[in-house]
Scaffold this motif. Sequence first.
Motif, PDB file in Angstrom:
ATOM      1  N   GLY A 140     -31.061  40.689 -30.803  1.00  0.00           N
ATOM      2  CA  GLY A 140     -32.301  41.415 -31.077  1.00  0.00           C
ATOM      3  C   GLY A 140     -33.493  40.475 -31.186  1.00  0.00           C
ATOM      4  O   GLY A 140     -33.358  39.256 -31.058  1.00  0.00           O
ATOM      5  N   PRO A 141     -34.674  41.039 -31.452  1.00  0.00           N
ATOM      6  CA  PRO A 141     -35.906  40.256 -31.434  1.00  0.00           C
ATOM      7  C   PRO A 141     -35.996  39.168 -32.509  1.00  0.00           C
ATOM      8  O   PRO A 141     -36.775  38.232 -32.360  1.00  0.00           O
ATOM      9  CB  PRO A 141     -37.001  41.307 -31.641  1.00  0.00           C
ATOM     10  CG  PRO A 141     -36.312  42.503 -32.192  1.00  0.00           C
ATOM     11  CD  PRO A 141     -34.908  42.466 -31.694  1.00  0.00           C
ATOM     12  N   TYR A 142     -35.224  39.308 -33.586  1.00  0.00           N
ATOM     13  CA  TYR A 142     -35.257  38.269 -34.625  1.00  0.00           C
ATOM     14  C   TYR A 142     -34.009  37.391 -34.553  1.00  0.00           C
ATOM     15  O   TYR A 142     -33.797  36.525 -35.393  1.00  0.00           O
ATOM     16  CB  TYR A 142     -35.321  38.888 -36.027  1.00  0.00           C
ATOM     17  CG  TYR A 142     -36.299  40.037 -36.157  1.00  0.00           C
ATOM     18  CD1 TYR A 142     -37.631  39.797 -36.496  1.00  0.00           C
ATOM     19  CD2 TYR A 142     -35.889  41.357 -35.918  1.00  0.00           C
ATOM     20  CE1 TYR A 142     -38.533  40.852 -36.596  1.00  0.00           C
ATOM     21  CE2 TYR A 142     -36.786  42.415 -36.019  1.00  0.00           C
ATOM     22  CZ  TYR A 142     -38.100  42.156 -36.349  1.00  0.00           C
ATOM     23  OH  TYR A 142     -38.985  43.198 -36.448  1.00  0.00           O
ATOM     24  N   GLY A 143     -33.147  37.658 -33.572  1.00  0.00           N
ATOM     25  CA  GLY A 143     -31.821  37.045 -33.544  1.00  0.00           C
ATOM     26  C   GLY A 143     -31.829  35.587 -33.118  1.00  0.00           C
ATOM     27  O   GLY A 143     -32.841  35.072 -32.614  1.00  0.00           O
ATOM     28  N   ASP A 144     -30.686  34.932 -33.311  1.00  0.00           N
ATOM     29  CA  ASP A 144     -30.586  33.521 -32.911  1.00  0.00           C
ATOM     30  C   ASP A 144     -30.336  33.384 -31.411  1.00  0.00           C
ATOM     31  O   ASP A 144     -30.331  32.277 -30.891  1.00  0.00           O
ATOM     32  CB  ASP A 144     -29.497  32.801 -33.728  1.00  0.00           C
ATOM     33  CG  ASP A 144     -28.090  33.058 -33.216  1.00  0.00           C
ATOM     34  OD1 ASP A 144     -27.885  34.085 -32.522  1.00  0.00           O
ATOM     35  OD2 ASP A 144     -27.189  32.248 -33.517  1.00  0.00           O
ATOM     36  N   ARG A 145     -30.162  34.506 -30.741  1.00  0.00           N
ATOM     37  CA  ARG A 145     -29.916  34.521 -29.288  1.00  0.00           C
ATOM     38  C   ARG A 145     -28.861  33.481 -28.909  1.00  0.00           C
ATOM     39  O   ARG A 145     -28.986  32.790 -27.928  1.00  0.00           O
ATOM     40  CB  ARG A 145     -31.238  34.335 -28.522  1.00  0.00           C
ATOM     41  CG  ARG A 145     -32.200  35.526 -28.750  1.00  0.00           C
ATOM     42  CD  ARG A 145     -33.530  35.371 -28.039  1.00  0.00           C
ATOM     43  NE  ARG A 145     -33.459  35.388 -26.586  1.00  0.00           N
ATOM     44  CZ  ARG A 145     -33.512  36.485 -25.837  1.00  0.00           C
ATOM     45  NH1 ARG A 145     -33.619  37.670 -26.405  1.00  0.00           N
ATOM     46  NH2 ARG A 145     -33.457  36.397 -24.531  1.00  0.00           N
ATOM     47  N   PHE A 146     -27.834  33.447 -29.726  1.00  0.00           N
ATOM     48  CA  PHE A 146     -26.687  32.559 -29.486  1.00  0.00           C
ATOM     49  C   PHE A 146     -27.124  31.114 -29.274  1.00  0.00           C
ATOM     50  O   PHE A 146     -26.715  30.450 -28.326  1.00  0.00           O
ATOM     51  CB  PHE A 146     -25.839  33.082 -28.328  1.00  0.00           C
ATOM     52  CG  PHE A 146     -25.125  34.365 -28.694  1.00  0.00           C
ATOM     53  CD1 PHE A 146     -23.946  34.329 -29.437  1.00  0.00           C
ATOM     54  CD2 PHE A 146     -25.659  35.599 -28.353  1.00  0.00           C
ATOM     55  CE1 PHE A 146     -23.305  35.502 -29.819  1.00  0.00           C
ATOM     56  CE2 PHE A 146     -25.017  36.773 -28.726  1.00  0.00           C
ATOM     57  CZ  PHE A 146     -23.845  36.731 -29.458  1.00  0.00           C
ATOM     58  N   GLY A 147     -27.994  30.655 -30.157  1.00  0.00           N
ATOM     59  CA  GLY A 147     -28.357  29.240 -30.148  1.00  0.00           C
ATOM     60  C   GLY A 147     -29.750  28.967 -29.612  1.00  0.00           C
ATOM     61  O   GLY A 147     -30.325  27.920 -29.894  1.00  0.00           O
ATOM     62  N   GLU A 148     -30.332  29.909 -28.871  1.00  0.00           N
ATOM     63  CA  GLU A 148     -31.688  29.677 -28.346  1.00  0.00           C
ATOM     64  C   GLU A 148     -32.705  29.560 -29.486  1.00  0.00           C
ATOM     65  O   GLU A 148     -33.665  28.796 -29.404  1.00  0.00           O
ATOM     66  CB  GLU A 148     -32.122  30.819 -27.421  1.00  0.00           C
ATOM     67  CG  GLU A 148     -31.483  30.784 -26.039  1.00  0.00           C
ATOM     68  CD  GLU A 148     -31.825  32.023 -25.229  1.00  0.00           C
ATOM     69  OE1 GLU A 148     -32.970  32.529 -25.348  1.00  0.00           O
ATOM     70  OE2 GLU A 148     -30.947  32.505 -24.493  1.00  0.00           O
ATOM     71  N   HIS A 149     -32.526  30.376 -30.530  1.00  0.00           N
ATOM     72  CA  HIS A 149     -33.397  30.315 -31.710  1.00  0.00           C
ATOM     73  C   HIS A 149     -32.520  30.032 -32.924  1.00  0.00           C
ATOM     74  O   HIS A 149     -32.148  30.954 -33.646  1.00  0.00           O
ATOM     75  CB  HIS A 149     -34.139  31.640 -31.926  1.00  0.00           C
ATOM     76  CG  HIS A 149     -34.998  32.054 -30.788  1.00  0.00           C
ATOM     77  ND1 HIS A 149     -35.369  33.360 -30.582  1.00  0.00           N
ATOM     78  CD2 HIS A 149     -35.567  31.341 -29.791  1.00  0.00           C
ATOM     79  CE1 HIS A 149     -36.121  33.431 -29.497  1.00  0.00           C
ATOM     80  NE2 HIS A 149     -36.261  32.223 -28.996  1.00  0.00           N
ATOM     81  N   PRO A 150     -32.207  28.763 -33.164  1.00  0.00           N
ATOM     82  CA  PRO A 150     -31.218  28.429 -34.198  1.00  0.00           C
ATOM     83  C   PRO A 150     -31.550  29.016 -35.576  1.00  0.00           C
ATOM     84  O   PRO A 150     -30.645  29.273 -36.371  1.00  0.00           O
ATOM     85  CB  PRO A 150     -31.231  26.901 -34.226  1.00  0.00           C
ATOM     86  CG  PRO A 150     -31.846  26.482 -32.928  1.00  0.00           C
ATOM     87  CD  PRO A 150     -32.747  27.580 -32.486  1.00  0.00           C
ATOM     88  N   ASP A 151     -32.831  29.232 -35.875  1.00  0.00           N
ATOM     89  CA  ASP A 151     -33.164  29.798 -37.191  1.00  0.00           C
ATOM     90  C   ASP A 151     -33.149  31.325 -37.191  1.00  0.00           C
ATOM     91  O   ASP A 151     -33.471  31.953 -38.202  1.00  0.00           O
ATOM     92  CB  ASP A 151     -34.552  29.307 -37.634  1.00  0.00           C
ATOM     93  CG  ASP A 151     -34.562  27.800 -37.835  1.00  0.00           C
ATOM     94  OD1 ASP A 151     -33.474  27.245 -38.139  1.00  0.00           O
ATOM     95  OD2 ASP A 151     -35.627  27.184 -37.647  1.00  0.00           O
ATOM     96  N   GLY A 152     -32.814  31.912 -36.065  1.00  0.00           N
ATOM     97  CA  GLY A 152     -32.857  33.369 -35.966  1.00  0.00           C
ATOM     98  C   GLY A 152     -31.747  34.035 -36.754  1.00  0.00           C
ATOM     99  O   GLY A 152     -30.817  33.382 -37.245  1.00  0.00           O
TER     100      GLY A 152
END
Length: 731
Positions: free
Chosen positions: A534-546
């Motif tokens: 989702g929009p706040y998610g870590d996107r499996f590592g793309e956004h580590p703080d997500g």
Amino acid sequence: MATHLRTCPLCEATCGLVVETEGRAITSVRGDADDPFSRGYICPKAYGVKALSDDPDRLRAPLVRTDAGLAPATWDDAFATALARLAAIRKQHGNDAVAIYIGNPGAHSLDLMLYGPALIRALGTKQRYSASSADQLPKMVSAGLMFGGGLTIPVPDVDRTDHLLILGANPRASNGSLMTAPDIGGRLDAIRARGGTVIVLDPRRSETAAAATEHHFIRPGTDALFLLAIVHVLFAEDLVRLGAVADHVKHLDEIRAIAQRFAPERVASATGIAADTIRRLARAHAAAPSAACYGRIGTTCQEFGTLASWAVDLVNILTGNLDRPGGAMFTTPAALPGRHRPRADVRFGRFTSTARGLPEMFGELPIATLADEIEAGTVKALITIAGNPLSSAPNAARLSAAVASLEFRLAIDPYVNETTRLADVILPPPGPLERASYDVALYQLAVRNVAKFVPALPPPDGTPAEWEILVTLAKGAMGMGAAPIAMADDAIARELVKRELDGAGLAVDTNAALAALGDRRGPARLMDFLIRTGPYGDRFGEHPDGLTLASLLAQPHGVDLGPLVPGVPQVIRTGDAKIDLAPTLITDDLARLEAAIDRAPSLVLIGRRHLRSNNSWMHNLPALVKGPARCTLLIHPSDAAHHGLTSGGRAELRGRVGAVVAQVEISDEMMPGVVSLPHGFGHDQPGMRTAVATAHAGVNVNLVSDDLALDVPSANAAFNGVPVTLARVDA
Ligand SMILES: Nc1nc2c(c(=O)[nH]1)N[C@H]1C(S)=C(S)[C@@H](COP(=O)(O)OP(=O)(O)OC[C@H]3O[C@@H](n4cnc5c(=O)[nH]c(N)nc54)[C@H](O)[C@@H]3O)O[C@H]1N2
Ligand SMILES: Nc1nc2c(c(=O)[nH]1)N[C@H]1C(S)=C(S)[C@@H](COP(=O)(O)OP(=O)(O)OC[C@H]3O[C@@H](n4cnc5c(=O)[nH]c(N)nc54)[C@H](O)[C@@H]3O)O[C@H]1N2
Ligand code: SF4
Ligand SMILES: [Mo]
């Protein structure tokens, strides 16, 4: 002793609870002051969580019908019986011979939200029904056609608005609907405290109306007329401002032409609202720094539900209030199945019902036609899950007779109620704490973006979680009964991940995503995936703080992701990314509306809700049924005098399909010519096992509501505005 932070599952407000337990027993329930969304608020129904857990009538083991009636059975036997009977019927008559109905608590249950679809797919039936077509379907139809998604519904930004126009909703009793907002009473008070205005249009001076800046009686079923007259004034007085969405709407000229037909003078007598009042309300709405128009059950469960739902959003759009703070806004939910599917116009009628040829909408047929399908011989078996259609659907007597005539009935439900008393097999879900929670549906309609995940407590040994009940039935229906639940769950997870990754633009592929989800199983794994993509998610590592499920678990009071933010055009999912102001399916219905302008039934019936009640199923909890009788027929003094009725006396209420005898309560909170009787009562049917509810039985208003009275575009039940007659019944 243990303390659990939970989310209350009993209405749409999603209040945070602190629940204390000793062993399996709940010892106390209180509001969670650290829940960032509900900030400690709870209503009296929250104690229902303890009462439900304690209720001796709540089923703890399956029941299977024997010659001596419903008798306790082992889980293995109950599943085996259910699957064998379903298999035989599907083999003989085809998949469509099994109908499935999912009731209202399905929208509050993570297990049902995530695993109900797996069972439906496994059954392969077109005979799919839910409480939606006795509730919000008209709003889903208008939102689908205007904005491109059935739940792409704008939410009134109550915390920032200067001006709130409410039609047909009583959030001070219902705690809000299609508007997830804990302590909505406090939020409404705050509007007035900061100098804003709350205006309510309702045929009853409801709790919400009584606390508003202004209340106007409106004749049931005339909201679309009233709102189109508002639109008329906006055009006539050059008050139309599209604001932020100006470049994203189409068919404005059609709306201008339509609005010409609805001058306030033309609708005044039908609506019961004077033309100068309509003009004043239109000007005030347009002049407010921010304003939101919001409609609920009174505007959806009526003869012109789709038109009224559409007109609510026309007012939001034409006054520049769609997608702006303080107006009506779309949410940015943290987890949302289907969020990456490509833009496409919503289409209905991919299949139709066999008896009346009613179109499928969002994959379902209208509940008002289930009796037709059974009587026509199409449906031979019925599965009800978290629903009580013999209480909640219109023309309940006819539907009851039809359901009684079926070859087989299976229910997943904790009670032997009006519907499940006829079942051949009942599979009870475990207790209220023995389920995970994340309000996938309700957070999509919340007045702030929020997220909270609550893990399940393990059910007693040998008792399946509700998602396991669903998976067991699904794999059995696919002829894979011998496969372990874990294997079927893996297959369901793989399918969801594959489907949701399509179009998500993530670097990760299905196998890598599944590997990253680790050894979680059941709803927790699926939620981890939905949150991470989702929009706040870590996107499996793309956004580590997500966000991940682990990070949500580390914030057990829940996470506030901020106020609603503008989302147009991204949130608009129509094929061309435009908001369609004049969908043909809706505007084609205007002729029917205009034909009704001069119709004046002398007496009509509407419904209502009480704070301590919840549709049909919380009347077995002693703390919630205490006090004066709730199932009373509210009537204005002049109508009571006309019919010779006295408070506390009894009256026969008759509609086209049937009659009930109800206790009379005279009150000037009713509009003359309108009577109100709540739904969800009549708990004195033979075979029910609800001792407390049966002692407070009341009568079932749906013995009077008409299964032919529908909102035509959606075929949603029109419970409000039913023409009725009254007669005094002497003791
Ligand atoms: N006349 C009239 N009729 C109406 C309405 C009205 O305003 N007027 N309102 C309509 C509306 S808005 C709605 S939503 C419908 C509701 O209609 P239904 O959904 O058909 O009925 P409910 O009374 O909500 O029954 C819910 C059932 O779910 C069971 N249940 C509770 N929790 C769970 C759970 O976690 N799992 C499972 N498996 N079962 C559970 C309860 O025991 C109960 O039997 O009624 C509609 N009917
Ligand atoms: N305490 C409690 N809370 C509940 C429920 C419950 O049973 N009890 N049920 C839950 C469910 S399933 C739902 S869908 C929501 C519903 O949430 P709401 O829509 O807020 O619920 P109601 O209290 O039925 O409010 C509907 C109002 O519409 C009015 N009305 C009836 N006909 C018309 C009409 O034609 N026009 C206008 N303008 N008004 C009309 C009625 O007088 C009533 O005040 O509540 C949910 N919350
Ligand atoms: S308002 Fe709704 S969610 Fe909150 S405590 Fe009451 S029933 Fe539960
Ligand atoms: Mo509902």
